[in-house]
Scaffold this active site. Sequence first.
Site, PDB file in Angstrom:
ATOM      1  N   VAL A 105     -22.542 -17.996  16.049  1.00 20.23           N
ATOM      2  CA  VAL A 105     -24.152 -17.884  15.826  1.00 20.23           C
ATOM      3  C   VAL A 105     -24.334 -16.609  14.790  1.00 20.23           C
ATOM      4  CG1 VAL A 105     -26.205 -17.725  16.891  1.00 20.23           C
ATOM      5  CG2 VAL A 105     -24.333 -18.939  17.779  1.00 20.23           C
ATOM      6  N   LYS A 153     -27.962 -17.967  27.056  1.00 15.05           N
ATOM      7  CA  LYS A 153     -28.554 -18.667  28.372  1.00 15.05           C
ATOM      8  C   LYS A 153     -27.989 -18.201  29.457  1.00 15.05           C
ATOM      9  CE  LYS A 153     -25.400 -21.419  26.694  1.00 15.05           C
ATOM     10  NZ  LYS A 153     -25.174 -21.803  25.288  1.00 15.05           N
ATOM     11  N   GLU A 182     -35.279 -18.325  21.841  1.00 16.32           N
ATOM     12  CA  GLU A 182     -35.207 -19.768  21.274  1.00 16.32           C
ATOM     13  C   GLU A 182     -33.751 -20.614  20.957  1.00 16.32           C
ATOM     14  OE1 GLU A 182     -38.178 -21.739  20.297  1.00 16.32           O
ATOM     15  OE2 GLU A 182     -36.554 -22.981  21.019  1.00 16.32           O
ATOM     16  N   VAL A 238     -31.330 -22.262  24.264  1.00 16.59           N
ATOM     17  CA  VAL A 238     -31.774 -23.845  24.781  1.00 16.59           C
ATOM     18  C   VAL A 238     -31.891 -24.612  23.683  1.00 16.59           C
ATOM     19  CG1 VAL A 238     -32.589 -25.367  26.281  1.00 16.59           C
ATOM     20  CG2 VAL A 238     -32.683 -23.008  26.885  1.00 16.59           C
ATOM     21  N   GLY A 286     -30.106 -25.111  20.526  1.00 18.22           N
ATOM     22  CA  GLY A 286     -29.510 -24.598  19.356  1.00 18.22           C
ATOM     23  C   GLY A 286     -30.749 -24.651  18.573  1.00 18.22           C
ATOM     24  N   GLU A 296     -14.905 -26.372  23.612  1.00 19.36           N
ATOM     25  CA  GLU A 296     -14.288 -25.245  23.747  1.00 19.36           C
ATOM     26  C   GLU A 296     -12.879 -25.572  24.378  1.00 19.36           C
ATOM     27  OE1 GLU A 296     -15.552 -22.180  23.303  1.00 19.36           O
ATOM     28  OE2 GLU A 296     -17.471 -22.734  22.765  1.00 19.36           O
ATOM     29  N   ASP A 309     -23.273 -25.200  31.749  1.00 17.26           N
ATOM     30  CA  ASP A 309     -24.287 -24.745  30.796  1.00 17.26           C
ATOM     31  C   ASP A 309     -25.305 -25.417  30.511  1.00 17.26           C
ATOM     32  OD1 ASP A 309     -24.068 -23.770  27.598  1.00 17.26           O
ATOM     33  OD2 ASP A 309     -24.685 -26.073  27.865  1.00 17.26           O
ATOM     34  N   LYS A 367     -29.218 -23.963  31.059  1.00 22.25           N
ATOM     35  CA  LYS A 367     -30.282 -24.025  30.190  1.00 22.25           C
ATOM     36  C   LYS A 367     -31.606 -24.617  30.863  1.00 22.25           C
ATOM     37  CE  LYS A 367     -27.536 -25.030  26.347  1.00 22.25           C
ATOM     38  NZ  LYS A 367     -26.562 -26.107  25.901  1.00 22.25           N
ATOM     39  N   GLY A 401     -24.018 -25.051  16.979  1.00 20.51           N
ATOM     40  CA  GLY A 401     -23.409 -24.704  15.838  1.00 20.51           C
ATOM     41  C   GLY A 401     -23.999 -23.786  15.099  1.00 20.51           C
TER      42      GLY A 401
HETATM   43  N1  LIG Z   1     -21.899 -21.493  19.204  1.00 21.41           N
HETATM   44  C1  LIG Z   1     -22.974 -21.984  19.388  1.00 21.41           C
HETATM   45  O1  LIG Z   1     -23.073 -23.173  18.887  1.00 21.41           O
HETATM   46  C2  LIG Z   1     -24.094 -21.574  20.231  1.00 21.41           C
HETATM   47  C3  LIG Z   1     -24.973 -22.385  20.624  1.00 21.41           C
HETATM   48  C4  LIG Z   1     -26.182 -21.860  21.128  1.00 21.41           C
HETATM   49  C5  LIG Z   1     -25.945 -20.829  21.751  1.00 21.41           C
HETATM   50  N2  LIG Z   1     -24.809 -19.907  21.794  1.00 21.41           N
HETATM   51  C6  LIG Z   1     -24.827 -18.633  22.149  1.00 21.41           C
HETATM   52  O2  LIG Z   1     -24.640 -17.784  21.314  1.00 21.41           O
HETATM   53  C7  LIG Z   1     -24.044 -16.485  21.778  1.00 21.41           C
HETATM   54  C8  LIG Z   1     -22.860 -16.427  20.853  1.00 21.41           C
HETATM   55  O3  LIG Z   1     -21.972 -17.451  20.796  1.00 21.41           O
HETATM   56  P1  LIG Z   1     -20.897 -17.456  19.606  1.00 21.41           P
HETATM   57  O4  LIG Z   1     -20.404 -18.971  19.661  1.00 21.41           O
HETATM   58  O5  LIG Z   1     -21.506 -17.107  18.171  1.00 21.41           O
HETATM   59  O6  LIG Z   1     -19.596 -16.681  20.103  1.00 21.41           O
HETATM   60  P2  LIG Z   1     -18.559 -16.276  19.422  1.00 21.41           P
HETATM   61  O7  LIG Z   1     -18.111 -17.132  18.091  1.00 21.41           O
HETATM   62  O8  LIG Z   1     -17.319 -15.972  20.260  1.00 21.41           O
HETATM   63  O9  LIG Z   1     -18.496 -14.743  18.784  1.00 21.41           O
HETATM   64  C9  LIG Z   1     -18.854 -13.567  19.526  1.00 21.41           C
HETATM   65  C10 LIG Z   1     -19.059 -12.224  18.855  1.00 21.41           C
HETATM   66  O10 LIG Z   1     -19.418 -11.320  19.694  1.00 21.41           O
HETATM   67  C11 LIG Z   1     -18.585 -10.132  19.238  1.00 21.41           C
HETATM   68  N3  LIG Z   1     -18.275  -9.378  20.503  1.00 21.41           N
HETATM   69  C12 LIG Z   1     -17.767  -9.907  21.657  1.00 21.41           C
HETATM   70  N4  LIG Z   1     -17.966  -8.697  22.687  1.00 21.41           N
HETATM   71  C13 LIG Z   1     -18.338  -7.802  21.738  1.00 21.41           C
HETATM   72  C14 LIG Z   1     -18.379  -6.383  22.214  1.00 21.41           C
HETATM   73  N5  LIG Z   1     -18.261  -5.684  23.483  1.00 21.41           N
HETATM   74  N6  LIG Z   1     -19.086  -5.554  21.321  1.00 21.41           N
HETATM   75  C15 LIG Z   1     -19.025  -5.974  19.964  1.00 21.41           C
HETATM   76  N7  LIG Z   1     -19.193  -7.158  19.579  1.00 21.41           N
HETATM   77  C16 LIG Z   1     -18.506  -8.289  20.476  1.00 21.41           C
HETATM   78  C17 LIG Z   1     -17.330 -10.744  18.654  1.00 21.41           C
HETATM   79  O11 LIG Z   1     -16.428  -9.968  17.918  1.00 21.41           O
HETATM   80  P3  LIG Z   1     -15.296 -10.165  17.298  1.00 21.41           P
HETATM   81  O12 LIG Z   1     -15.492 -11.246  16.165  1.00 21.41           O
HETATM   82  O13 LIG Z   1     -14.730  -8.853  16.585  1.00 21.41           O
HETATM   83  O14 LIG Z   1     -14.275 -10.767  18.253  1.00 21.41           O
HETATM   84  C18 LIG Z   1     -17.603 -12.041  18.016  1.00 21.41           C
HETATM   85  O15 LIG Z   1     -18.182 -11.666  16.655  1.00 21.41           O
HETATM   86  C19 LIG Z   1     -23.409 -16.845  23.108  1.00 21.41           C
HETATM   87  O16 LIG Z   1     -24.469 -16.412  23.975  1.00 21.41           O
HETATM   88  C20 LIG Z   1     -23.538 -18.512  23.319  1.00 21.41           C
HETATM   89  O17 LIG Z   1     -23.677 -19.082  24.514  1.00 21.41           O
HETATM   90  C21 LIG Z   1     -23.859 -20.467  20.886  1.00 21.41           C
END
Ligand SMILES: NC(=O)c1ccc[n+]([C@@H]2O[C@H](COP(=O)([O-])OP(=O)(O)OC[C@H]3O[C@@H](n4cnc5c(N)ncnc54)[C@H](OP(=O)(O)O)[C@@H]3O)[C@@H](O)[C@H]2O)c1
Length: 432
Positions: free
Chosen positions: A13, A104, A128, A131, A133, A189, A200, A204, A301
């Site tokens: 994200v 969330k 926003e 929940v 995306g 995942e 999840d 939401k 995404g």
């Molecule tokens: N993925 C989706 O499609 C999606 C959709 C809706 C909502 N979300 C929500 O969006 C959020 C992020 O999800 P994501 O999928 O983007 O996660 P992700 O791909 O796992 O990315 C997490 C990022 O956070 C960084 N990070 C983790 N712990 C940290 C810390 N202590 N200090 C500094 N940086 C830290 C990581 O750093 P490194 O890169 O250095 O490891 C990484 O860059 C979550 O809350 C998720 O539920 C995700």
Amino acid sequence: MSIKIGIIGFGTVGSGTVKIIFDNQALIKKRLGCPLVIKKIAVRDLSLPRLVSVPEGMLTTDVESLIKDPEIQIVVELIGGIEPAKTFILQALRAGKHVVTANKAVLAEHGRELFQTAREHGVDIAFEAAVGGGVPIIKTLKESLAGNKIESLVGIVNGTCNYILTRMTDEGLAFQTALEEAQKAGFAEAEPSLDIDGWDAAHKLALLTTLAYGAEVKLDDIYVEGIRHIEPLDLAFAYELGFVTKLLALCRETEGGLEVRVHPALISQDHVLASVRMAYNAFYIKGNAVQDILLYGLGAGQMPTGSAVVGDIIDLARHILAGAQKFPFLASQMTELSKTRIKDMSEIVSRYYFRFSALDRPGVLSKIAGVLGEHEISIATVIQKGREEGGSVPIVMLTHEAQEAAVQKALKHIDQLEIVTAPTKLLRIEEG
Ligand SMILES: NC(=O)c1ccc[n+]([C@@H]2O[C@H](COP(=O)([O-])OP(=O)(O)OC[C@H]3O[C@@H](n4cnc5c(N)ncnc54)[C@H](OP(=O)(O)O)[C@@H]3O)[C@@H](O)[C@H]2O)c1
């Protein structure tokens, strides 16, 4: 003049958010009246390759100095999970920064503390992306439908489950095979339990119920059932009977309290949610003034979720530029997060799909029907065909409306009959 932001997290994200801000820089400036500048992006590991290249010096591992930076007015939390995300959000709010988050889990479990802290410091938390995306369900409930009494909200809110159920229905795949396909395609995942066990969706739904009904909903208040136990045979029977099977998250005002539940359910093939396939999400809302609303789109995404994050950043930036204070509000006043009664699952009334596995003997059907009758469960449809492994026959029944408590008691009784060879499969039927 510019608005400066700091982003914590540069994964899926985070990269989408940064890419949109870079790619649409000119457009955003036109809409905002000044540039939106990313000052710092915090990550855990500076050596990792990144999906979007950023100017040298922009990445840091020092989250604290990002939060404390006096030039940064909006802190964007995109790391996920409870800790340290909760601590970072609280630090940012206490430092007088608005926060945007897609998290969330932290909002569902610690929302009251976070929103209270934001209020005390005269700043807002925008969420926003938490929940749906890219689908704008939060603003729809908080703003667009603020004049409505929400009668019900039924959502397909987990793309992973919807992808798995679609593949199982279309191709007759077993659950495990469909899950592996989802993982290969990047829709699930490596550790999928949060999604497939319904948690999840429950996180939401907790947020959506708070917005729709001004009710403080804890995860324990929500009935949660995932899709691990779904078998292709039931999806095929359901389809033959005119239904498709979806993991639904729903909240509804009924006499006696709110229903708040997540479980797989049969919906008619001509229900508006029936055509929501693969990784898509949708929200079907009934308001007493607006009537029916359907929101549909990609619920996860890089770019869809980034779209929601950037929308929130721009919204907050507009308030900052206007010199207006922006407090958090959850559609209702915090003081009104009342003790709305949430119904226990045993109290709900629904139609049901049952698949009994029974010995192929005369009188079996009447025995099962007799037990159902004793519990005042009346049968609408019965089909019996084919043979399961081991010589049992599947008997599929659809019921008229019945109370969950009676259904559970009846099935317990039926499953103890010597003519029944395996636990009965139950799916609820969602109408409307
Ligand atoms: N993925 C989706 O499609 C999606 C959709 C809706 C909502 N979300 C929500 O969006 C959020 C992020 O999800 P994501 O999928 O983007 O996660 P992700 O791909 O796992 O990315 C997490 C990022 O956070 C960084 N990070 C983790 N712990 C940290 C810390 N202590 N200090 C500094 N940086 C830290 C990581 O750093 P490194 O890169 O250095 O490891 C990484 O860059 C979550 O809350 C998720 O539920 C995700």
